[in-house]
Structure formats: structure tokens, C-alpha cells
Design a protein around this motif. Structure first.
Motif, PDB file in Angstrom:
ATOM      1  N   GLU A 169       0.905  -1.427   0.233  1.00 25.90           N
ATOM      2  CA  GLU A 169       0.080   0.153   0.023  1.00 25.90           C
ATOM      3  C   GLU A 169       0.886   1.145  -0.152  1.00 25.90           C
ATOM      4  OE1 GLU A 169      -2.023  -0.296   3.593  1.00 25.90           O
ATOM      5  OE2 GLU A 169      -1.142   0.883   4.431  1.00 25.90           O
ATOM      6  N   GLN A 182      -5.974  10.896  -5.258  1.00 27.44           N
ATOM      7  CA  GLN A 182      -6.401   9.955  -6.646  1.00 27.44           C
ATOM      8  C   GLN A 182      -4.659   9.524  -6.651  1.00 27.44           C
ATOM      9  OE1 GLN A 182      -7.733  10.915  -9.778  1.00 27.44           O
ATOM     10  NE2 GLN A 182      -8.493   9.126 -10.615  1.00 27.44           N
ATOM     11  N   PHE A 196      -0.872   2.442 -13.202  1.00 27.72           N
ATOM     12  CA  PHE A 196      -1.639   2.808 -12.133  1.00 27.72           C
ATOM     13  C   PHE A 196      -2.401   3.932 -11.481  1.00 27.72           C
ATOM     14  CE2 PHE A 196      -3.125   2.643  -7.156  1.00 27.72           C
ATOM     15  CZ  PHE A 196      -4.241   2.101  -7.380  1.00 27.72           C
ATOM     16  N   LYS A 197      -3.863   3.912 -11.635  1.00 22.49           N
ATOM     17  CA  LYS A 197      -4.615   5.100 -11.152  1.00 22.49           C
ATOM     18  C   LYS A 197      -5.501   4.942 -10.308  1.00 22.49           C
ATOM     19  CE  LYS A 197      -6.787   7.266 -13.961  1.00 22.49           C
ATOM     20  NZ  LYS A 197      -7.659   8.103 -15.482  1.00 22.49           N
ATOM     21  N   SER A 198      -5.612   5.354  -9.878  1.00 25.15           N
ATOM     22  CA  SER A 198      -6.741   4.914  -8.351  1.00 25.15           C
ATOM     23  C   SER A 198      -7.727   5.393  -8.342  1.00 25.15           C
ATOM     24  CB  SER A 198      -6.546   5.160  -6.756  1.00 25.15           C
ATOM     25  OG  SER A 198      -6.173   6.580  -6.595  1.00 25.15           O
ATOM     26  N   LYS A 199      -9.207   4.838  -7.990  1.00 28.64           N
ATOM     27  CA  LYS A 199     -10.357   5.568  -8.520  1.00 28.64           C
ATOM     28  C   LYS A 199     -10.616   6.919  -7.152  1.00 28.64           C
ATOM     29  CE  LYS A 199     -12.943   1.298  -9.328  1.00 28.64           C
ATOM     30  NZ  LYS A 199     -13.973   0.288  -8.272  1.00 28.64           N
ATOM     31  N   ILE A 201     -10.606   8.243  -3.718  1.00 23.43           N
ATOM     32  CA  ILE A 201     -11.103   7.849  -3.135  1.00 23.43           C
ATOM     33  C   ILE A 201     -10.724   8.918  -1.913  1.00 23.43           C
ATOM     34  CG2 ILE A 201      -9.518   5.386  -3.319  1.00 23.43           C
ATOM     35  CD1 ILE A 201      -7.029   7.241  -2.213  1.00 23.43           C
ATOM     36  N   VAL A 206      -3.799   3.781  -0.507  1.00 27.69           N
ATOM     37  CA  VAL A 206      -4.152   3.090  -0.965  1.00 27.69           C
ATOM     38  C   VAL A 206      -4.144   1.217  -1.441  1.00 27.69           C
ATOM     39  CG1 VAL A 206      -2.538   4.137  -2.757  1.00 27.69           C
ATOM     40  CG2 VAL A 206      -5.286   3.031  -3.742  1.00 27.69           C
ATOM     41  N   THR A 207      -4.323   0.738  -1.056  1.00 29.11           N
ATOM     42  CA  THR A 207      -3.802   0.064  -1.330  1.00 29.11           C
ATOM     43  C   THR A 207      -4.078  -0.819  -2.933  1.00 29.11           C
ATOM     44  OG1 THR A 207      -5.005  -1.439   0.653  1.00 29.11           O
ATOM     45  CG2 THR A 207      -4.438  -2.913  -0.998  1.00 29.11           C
ATOM     46  N   LEU A 208      -2.615  -1.694  -3.265  1.00 30.96           N
ATOM     47  CA  LEU A 208      -1.621  -2.055  -4.299  1.00 30.96           C
ATOM     48  C   LEU A 208      -2.133  -2.894  -5.363  1.00 30.96           C
ATOM     49  CD1 LEU A 208       1.697  -0.589  -4.119  1.00 30.96           C
ATOM     50  CD2 LEU A 208      -0.290   0.717  -5.171  1.00 30.96           C
ATOM     51  N   TRP A 221       5.411   7.589  -7.744  1.00 33.99           N
ATOM     52  CA  TRP A 221       4.539   8.010  -7.722  1.00 33.99           C
ATOM     53  C   TRP A 221       4.111   9.468  -6.998  1.00 33.99           C
ATOM     54  CZ3 TRP A 221       1.652   7.873  -1.842  1.00 33.99           C
ATOM     55  CH2 TRP A 221       2.864   7.453  -1.224  1.00 33.99           C
TER      56      TRP A 221
END
Length: 252
Positions: A169, A182, A196-199, A201, A206-208, A221
Motif C-alpha cells: 500500500e 487520487q 496505476f491510477k486509483s479511483k 478515494i 491506497v492498496t496496490l 508515485w
């Protein structure tokens, strides 16, 4: 043994910043709403969507981001943005746009113009006059609260640049005034490609995904923080910040 990061990788930083602009553009494209919701939202018109943001990025002074999206781009002659008191703030450069294509939907163009924050820029309702080539004009409005969002801090792991064991994470300190975040991860050994692009949140971690990172990999990142998310007056968000890149070197 982890791979050594050469001095030539310093040049990646400037190019990665440019790539993050494209990522942010995609992240800022507004989500679809029902016709009833659009009718009640002052950002929407029959010919497009307008929004403004106060952006704090590490590589430039604070600026306004003007966003206009439309599927009727062939009909648009100009988009003029006005201060709350009726003075002209700017006219959008419609040639600076991204093209979005979705299966079964009309092609959409998203115009994203940056403008240095004017001195003593007031808060209030800014407006966009969208003029078609046939002379018809539509009015979109966005309420702006002029504020500067701090950068995310205490980001980890990876902040000291030392090789680390495989992380599961990413985390950071809550950003004052932020309600949503994000996260973006780029693979620096693979042409700085975004992997990777997170929702969007609401918590500062964030968990990878499993198997996203590889032993011996070199990644970077960063975090985009924002004050609101799809607000009926403030838009997708009102003010936000984009953190510096954090190096993430995974041990072999």
C-alpha cells in the motif's frame, strides 16, 4: 540487489511531470449524470460542460484550470470566461484539447486551459459564454472559492530513495482541507509508463493491486488531493494540489 538509478534518470522528472498533466486531464474528465441531474447543475448546458479549478502544482505558480467538454465541438465558435463582476477573464483556446472515445457514445473533446491565478482573483460565480457558429450563446456557471490546497506530505514508502521490500500500500498524511484523493504510479524502467491510477478515494492510503510492482523495479508515485468531488456548485472539485513524485525502488 536493487538496480542503481543512474544520473540520466534525472531527466525523467521533467518528462514525468508532462505525463502527469495528461493523467490529471483524464482524471478530471467529469462523470456522466442523468438528464435530470444535468438540468439542475449550472455547469451543464445543451452544448457542453464547464468547470474551473484552483490548482497547486509543484512545478509552477498557482493557476486556474479551465475545463470545457463537449460532443458538439464542430458547432462551437468560442468559449469566453467572465469574472463574477462581468469582466472578461479569458477566452479558451479550443485547440488545446483531449479526445475521449467511448463505445456507443459520441466522440467528446475536453478542453483544458491553464491560466496563472490573477492577482486578487475574487471568489464567486464565474461564467462561461459558449457561442456557436450560428450565433446562439449558452451560459454555464461555476462557483469558485479561491484557496490553495497544500501538497500531500509524509508520503511512504519510498520517500528516502532507498530500496525497500515489496510494498502492498501507499500512504500519506491527511491533507488539510482535502476530502478526496487520487494516486498515480509510473514505471520508470518502462518509458515512465503509467501503470496505476486509483479511483477517487476518501482516505489517505491506497492498496496496490497484486503483482503491480516487480522485484528490482523503479517506480514513482504521486497524489492529487482535492477539496470536493462532483459538487453541484463547485464542480468536479474547486481547488486541489498535485504532490511531488516519490521514488519507489523495490529490492530484488
Amino acid at each position: 540487489m536493487a538496480k542503481t538509478v543512474s544520473k540520466t534518470n534525472r531527466s525523467y522528472r521533467a518528462r514525468a511531470v508532462l505525463l502527469s498533466v495528461a493523467c490529471l486531464a483524464a482524471a478530471c474528465a467529469h462523470s456522466d449524470k442523468t438528464p435530470a441531474a444535468r438540468a439542475a447543475d449550472p455547469h451543464y448546458t445543451e452544448v457542453g460542460f464547464f468547470d474551473m479549478r484552483v490548482c497547486n502544482w509543484p512545478d509552477r505558480p498557482v493557476f486556474f484550470m479551465h475545463v470545457f467538454s463537449t460532443t458538439r465541438y464542430d458547432e462551437i465558435a468560442r468559449v469566453t470566461v467572465f469574472y463574477p463582476d462581468g469582466r472578461i477573464l479569458t477566452e479558451l483556446d479550443l485547440t488545446r484539447h483531449r479526445v475521449l472515445r467511448s463505445p456507443g457514445k459520441p466522440e467528446k473533446r475536453v478542453v483544458m486551459n491553464q491560466q496563472a491565478l490573477p492577482e486578487n482573483a475574487p471568489g464567486g460565480w464565474y461564467s462561461a459564454h459558449i457561442t456557436l457558429k450560428n450565433g446562439t450563446t449558452y451560459l454555464a456557471r461555476d462557483r469558485v472559492v479561491v484557496n490553495v490546497m497544500p501538497f500531500a506530505s509524509d508520503m511512504g514508502p519510498g520517500s528516502d530513495g532507498s530500496p525497500i521490500s515489496m510494498p502492498t500500500e501507499l500512504r500519506w498524511q491527511p491533507v488539510p482541507g482535502a476530502t478526496h484523493y487520487q494516486v498515480y504510479v509510473h514505471d520508470m524502467w518502462d518509458g515512465e509508463r503509467e501503470i496505476f491510477k486509483s479511483k477517487v478515494i476518501s482516505v489517505p492510503q491506497v492498496t496496490l493491486p497484486a503483482n503491480l510492482l516487480q522485484p528490482g523495479g523503479y517506480y514513482r508515485w504521486r497524489v492529487h488531493a482535492r477539496d470536493v468531488h462532483e459538487h453541484p456548485e463547485l464542480g468536479d472539485f474547486n481547488h486541489g494540489s498535485l504532490s511531488e513524485w516519490v521514488d519507489l525502488i523495490v529490492a530484488d
